[in-house]
Design an enzyme around this catalytic site. Structure first.
Site, PDB file in Angstrom:
ATOM      1  N   GLY A   1       0.834  -1.324   0.037  1.00 34.82           N
ATOM      2  CA  GLY A   1      -0.080   0.038   0.080  1.00 34.82           C
ATOM      3  C   GLY A   1       0.785   1.249  -0.040  1.00 34.82           C
TER       4      GLY A   1
ATOM      5  N   GLY B   1       5.298   3.766  -8.888  1.00 39.49           N
ATOM      6  CA  GLY B   1       5.906   2.556  -9.367  1.00 39.49           C
ATOM      7  C   GLY B   1       4.895   1.437  -9.175  1.00 39.49           C
ATOM      8  N   HIS B   2       4.091   1.351  -8.136  1.00 39.72           N
ATOM      9  CA  HIS B   2       3.160   0.533  -8.190  1.00 39.72           C
ATOM     10  C   HIS B   2       1.986   0.462  -9.239  1.00 39.72           C
ATOM     11  CE1 HIS B   2       3.850   0.927  -3.571  1.00 39.72           C
ATOM     12  NE2 HIS B   2       3.894  -0.418  -3.612  1.00 39.72           N
TER      13      HIS B   2
ATOM     14  N   GLN C   1      11.466  -4.538  -9.744  1.00 42.16           N
ATOM     15  CA  GLN C   1      13.019  -4.657  -9.487  1.00 42.16           C
ATOM     16  C   GLN C   1      13.854  -4.079  -8.384  1.00 42.16           C
ATOM     17  OE1 GLN C   1      14.361  -4.208 -13.755  1.00 42.16           O
ATOM     18  NE2 GLN C   1      13.512  -6.198 -14.236  1.00 42.16           N
TER      19      GLN C   1
ATOM     20  N   VAL D   1      10.847   2.454 -10.865  1.00 44.08           N
ATOM     21  CA  VAL D   1      10.504   4.030 -11.320  1.00 44.08           C
ATOM     22  C   VAL D   1      10.956   4.905 -10.352  1.00 44.08           C
ATOM     23  CG1 VAL D   1       8.420   5.470 -11.795  1.00 44.08           C
ATOM     24  CG2 VAL D   1       8.153   3.008 -12.173  1.00 44.08           C
TER      25      VAL D   1
ATOM     26  N   SER E   1       9.517   4.838  -3.615  1.00 46.44           N
ATOM     27  CA  SER E   1       9.343   3.953  -2.346  1.00 46.44           C
ATOM     28  C   SER E   1       8.260   4.734  -1.526  1.00 46.44           C
ATOM     29  CB  SER E   1      10.597   3.785  -1.641  1.00 46.44           C
ATOM     30  OG  SER E   1      10.216   3.444  -0.310  1.00 46.44           O
TER      31      SER E   1
END
Ligand code: PAF
Length: 287
Positions: free
Chosen positions: A31, A36-37, A148, A176, A185
């Site tokens: 969450g 990136g997600h 990654q 990303v 992050s």
């Protein structure tokens, strides 16, 4: 988009997809979703008919004194982002629903967890492996997408998937980054502005490692020493947890660079530990 909180309800839905012969893409997350997600979910969307994402801050992958409680959470924003990207089912279980109080079974791949995060967080990867195995059993995905940035995690999950015969196609998606190079992050939000300004040093140091390989340096120790020196100058408030050159598949240290390697770093600021890595292919570098 449906939000499911009960594992049994998700399992039932997944059995229906299997019976109907539908392909299922899966993106497990903790969450506080970011771009990136979003890229992982967009990839799953392209690869499968049904897309499932999970948001679960998995307690078993946090060690004592780590940031389980402080890990950022924003369920409403997460649901809005997942819906926008085309997720069909968002799974958001409670910890009690995922782990019985008497749970005593772990899934682990210790040979891949000797270095990097596995060395500094000794119980981390068995928590990751166990929860991903449980999620795979519930979702029964055709394909699962992982970032990654967590390279070692990806290597361990590939191993577990092969060893336990899940038969899931595991896809690793590129890191990303912010425009200055900091890897995205969920934890970045917990950096102070001064730490945020320094934190870009992590990726810059890894870029220096790659540049050294490209200019012919093959001694991993010399490269690591140079990058460590750069880290000390560029990130005075960061403490290097590790900086290593490893084999990208075996996650074992490499001394003389003769093939693809991974430079991986973890740096701790006061309340936040950040990781990043750079895959460097020496053959490509010397072509
Ligand atoms: O990478 C993460 O966010 C987590 O480790 C994962 C794979 C969702 C397991 O909790």
């Amino acid at each position: 988009m449906d939000i499911i909180t009960e594992p049994s309800a998700l399992g039932e839905r997944a059995r229906e997809w299997t019976r109907a012969g539908r392909t299922v893409g899966f993106v497990p997350t903790m969450g506080y979703l970011h771009a990136g997600h979003e890229s992982l979910m967009a990839l799953a969307r392209k690869r499968a008919e049904v897309v499932v994402a999970s948001v679960f801050v998995n307690p078993t992958q946090f060690g004592p004194g780590e940031d389980l409680e402080a890990y950022p959470r924003d369920p409403e924003r997460d649901a809005a982002l997942a819906k926008r990207v085309g997720v069909d089912v968002l799974f958001t279980p409670q910890a009690e629903a995922m782990y019985a109080p008497e749970a005593a079974t772990w899934v682990e791949a210790p040979s891949l967890a000797r270095h990097l995060c596995g060395a500094s967080r000794p119980t981390h990867f068995r928590g990751v492996c166990t929860v991903v195995a449980k999620l795979f059993l519930l979702v029964r995905p055709t394909v699962a997408v992982f970032g990654q940035k967590d390279w070692q995690q990806l290597a361990i999950i590939r191993r577990m998937n092969a060893d336990l015969g899940f038969g899931v196609e595991i896809v690793g998606a590129p890191i990303v980054r912010e425009s200055d190079g900091l890897a995205l992050s969920s934890r970045n939000v917990r950096l102070t502005p001064a730490e945020r300004a320094e934190a870009v040093g992590i990726s810059r140091g890894l870029a220096l490692a790659e540049a050294m390989v490209q200019s012919g340096e093959r001694d991993a120790g010399r490269i690591v020493a140079e990058v460590r020196a750069r880290y000390a100058t560029d990130m005075p408030s960061g403490v290097v947890d590790y900086l290593e050159c490893v084999d990208p598949a075996a996650i074992e240290p490499v001394a003389a660079i003769a093939g693809p390697v991974l430079f991986a770093a973890a740096v701790k600021f006061a309340a936040v530990r950040l990781i990043d890595n750079r895959y460097v292919d020496v053959q490509a570098a010397s072509r």
